[in-house]
Design an enzyme around this catalytic site. Sequence first.
Site, PDB file in Angstrom:
ATOM      1  N   HIS A 206      40.213  10.861  35.430  1.00 55.03           N
ATOM      2  CA  HIS A 206      41.271  10.490  34.230  1.00 55.03           C
ATOM      3  C   HIS A 206      42.629  11.180  34.367  1.00 55.03           C
ATOM      4  O   HIS A 206      43.511  10.688  33.790  1.00 55.03           O
ATOM      5  CB  HIS A 206      40.817  10.265  32.986  1.00 55.03           C
ATOM      6  CG  HIS A 206      40.650  11.584  31.958  1.00 55.03           C
ATOM      7  ND1 HIS A 206      39.446  12.474  32.170  1.00 55.03           N
ATOM      8  CD2 HIS A 206      41.321  12.226  31.093  1.00 55.03           C
ATOM      9  CE1 HIS A 206      39.777  13.361  31.521  1.00 55.03           C
ATOM     10  NE2 HIS A 206      40.946  13.266  30.851  1.00 55.03           N
TER      11      HIS A 206
HETATM   12  C1  UD1 Z   1      43.449  12.052  26.428  1.00 51.92           C
HETATM   13  C2  UD1 Z   1      44.002  13.693  26.271  1.00 51.92           C
HETATM   14  C3  UD1 Z   1      42.977  14.371  27.415  1.00 51.92           C
HETATM   15  C4  UD1 Z   1      41.533  14.249  27.454  1.00 51.92           C
HETATM   16  C5  UD1 Z   1      41.583  12.505  27.226  1.00 51.92           C
HETATM   17  C6  UD1 Z   1      39.931  12.394  27.089  1.00 51.92           C
HETATM   18  C7  UD1 Z   1      46.153  14.165  25.844  1.00 51.92           C
HETATM   19  C8  UD1 Z   1      47.526  14.704  26.400  1.00 51.92           C
HETATM   20  N1  UD1 Z   1      45.108  13.950  26.851  1.00 51.92           N
HETATM   21  O1  UD1 Z   1      43.589  11.707  27.867  1.00 51.92           O
HETATM   22  O2  UD1 Z   1      43.214  15.874  27.069  1.00 51.92           O
HETATM   23  O3  UD1 Z   1      40.901  14.785  28.260  1.00 51.92           O
HETATM   24  O4  UD1 Z   1      42.000  12.140  26.339  1.00 51.92           O
HETATM   25  O5  UD1 Z   1      39.733  10.920  27.405  1.00 51.92           O
HETATM   26  O6  UD1 Z   1      45.990  14.041  24.647  1.00 51.92           O
HETATM   27  N2  UD1 Z   1      43.901   3.724  26.784  1.00 51.92           N
HETATM   28  C9  UD1 Z   1      43.014   2.647  26.442  1.00 51.92           C
HETATM   29  N3  UD1 Z   1      42.270   2.479  25.436  1.00 51.92           N
HETATM   30  C10 UD1 Z   1      42.181   3.830  24.759  1.00 51.92           C
HETATM   31  C11 UD1 Z   1      42.613   4.823  24.972  1.00 51.92           C
HETATM   32  C12 UD1 Z   1      43.565   4.961  25.885  1.00 51.92           C
HETATM   33  O7  UD1 Z   1      43.197   1.610  27.067  1.00 51.92           O
HETATM   34  O8  UD1 Z   1      41.064   3.637  23.749  1.00 51.92           O
HETATM   35  C13 UD1 Z   1      44.743   3.833  28.091  1.00 51.92           C
HETATM   36  C14 UD1 Z   1      46.128   3.446  27.831  1.00 51.92           C
HETATM   37  O9  UD1 Z   1      46.527   2.742  28.424  1.00 51.92           O
HETATM   38  C15 UD1 Z   1      46.855   4.946  27.751  1.00 51.92           C
HETATM   39  C16 UD1 Z   1      45.990   5.866  28.559  1.00 51.92           C
HETATM   40  O10 UD1 Z   1      44.649   5.100  28.359  1.00 51.92           O
HETATM   41  O11 UD1 Z   1      48.085   4.869  27.904  1.00 51.92           O
HETATM   42  C17 UD1 Z   1      45.838   7.096  28.426  1.00 51.92           C
HETATM   43  O12 UD1 Z   1      45.482   7.293  27.120  1.00 51.92           O
HETATM   44  P1  UD1 Z   1      45.850   8.849  26.379  1.00 51.92           P
HETATM   45  O13 UD1 Z   1      45.385   8.907  25.150  1.00 51.92           O
HETATM   46  O14 UD1 Z   1      47.338   8.892  26.363  1.00 51.92           O
HETATM   47  O15 UD1 Z   1      45.293   9.910  27.247  1.00 51.92           O
HETATM   48  P2  UD1 Z   1      44.093  10.233  28.054  1.00 51.92           P
HETATM   49  O16 UD1 Z   1      44.507  10.112  29.433  1.00 51.92           O
HETATM   50  O17 UD1 Z   1      42.951   9.267  27.467  1.00 51.92           O
END
Ligand code: UD1
Length: 359
Positions: A206
């Site tokens: 991811h």
């Molecule tokens: C976040 C953490 C990372 C951790 C990871 C675990 C930061 C900077 N990163 O990364 O350290 O390893 O979580 O999973 O805080 N999305 C969904 N549904 C959700 C959550 C996210 O669809 O419930 C999608 C969205 O498009 C979003 C993308 O995933 O923009 C990324 O989510 P985000 O929380 O920004 O960061 P992670 O990549 O999950």
Amino acid sequence: MLAKIVTVVGARPQFIKAFPVCKALAQTGIEEFLVHTGQHYDAVMSQVFFSELKLPEPDLNLGVGSGPPGWQTSQMLTGLEKVLTEQRPDLVLVYGDTNSTLAGSLAALKMQLPLAHVEAGLRSFNRSMPEEHNRVLTDHAADLLFCPTPTAVDNLANEGITEGVHLVGDTMLDAVLAFVEQLGDASRLASGLGLEPEAYAVCTLHRPYNVDDPEVFRDILQAIGTSPLPVVFPVHPRTRARLEALGQDYSKRQPSLILTEPLGYLDMLALVRGSRLVLTDSGGLQKEAYFLGRPCLTIRPETEWLETLEDGWNTVLGSNGSGIHQAILNCRPAANSRRATKFGDGHASEKIVRILTGV
Ligand code: UD1
């Protein structure tokens, strides 16, 4: 005497890190007010962990959701400032290195409240990772720093942080030990897919540097997708969006790939324990593989978890497809032993709570 704590969580790994501490805190007279920032909001990224781990439902969910990192962090900070003003806790407790961690730390700092950080002192020394900024800033703001490993204590000392530092072990080890006996002999999921124990690999990806650049992502997928082992790949929502951008058929053309939805904690542990090999860019999964005695190939340029590298249990590979493919071919089956020695004794959470109650 500490009477009230506000705990801030928001992303999947934080639910796992926090639940043993919440459980230990519940045995004390300390009141815990649990705030979920809403960084992760899909049921498979959030709710499933609360149900499986029997984490108390959050007292408040800020519902911030996804967005650009500055916007996301500022929304959390605004919400948390209000919560801290209303709740007036004696301490703010944060976990790990996500944007929710940083927002919790900044809110505590601005409100001049004591801050405790669980999983303090971790460093990748890679300043292009948002997590590295979050860790460094949180550690420099924290009053109590709970370190999982001696390396973490050394990292803090190298930055001049020696006060309030406690080597307690890793609450993720506490979590694995709490559930390992209940996992049963086989992974339900693996047998449902017709996979024999130790005849498949598990993969998660991811990190933006692996999945956001289509060329890098395609190269990794091809290396894994042509592996001699079937590879079960629970797909993070961010990664799902990138896969769709490559074209619907791209992953289907990789014969070894078996894509699934993100998994709950127990399914993931069971899947890893039954596997031959783990491929990942996650920090937590490197440790879970180590705790469960599975070899790990880390698809990153570095790791924060140097202890997992000892005896060759974990290998840091970078993102190059041919290197990944070769490493899969070279990987030997592991003895089925649990690796636990370098991350404490499985009682990190109790130690944290004992220190907190002494504040
Ligand atoms: C976040 C953490 C990372 C951790 C990871 C675990 C930061 C900077 N990163 O990364 O350290 O390893 O979580 O999973 O805080 N999305 C969904 N549904 C959700 C959550 C996210 O669809 O419930 C999608 C969205 O498009 C979003 C993308 O995933 O923009 C990324 O989510 P985000 O929380 O920004 O960061 P992670 O990549 O999950």
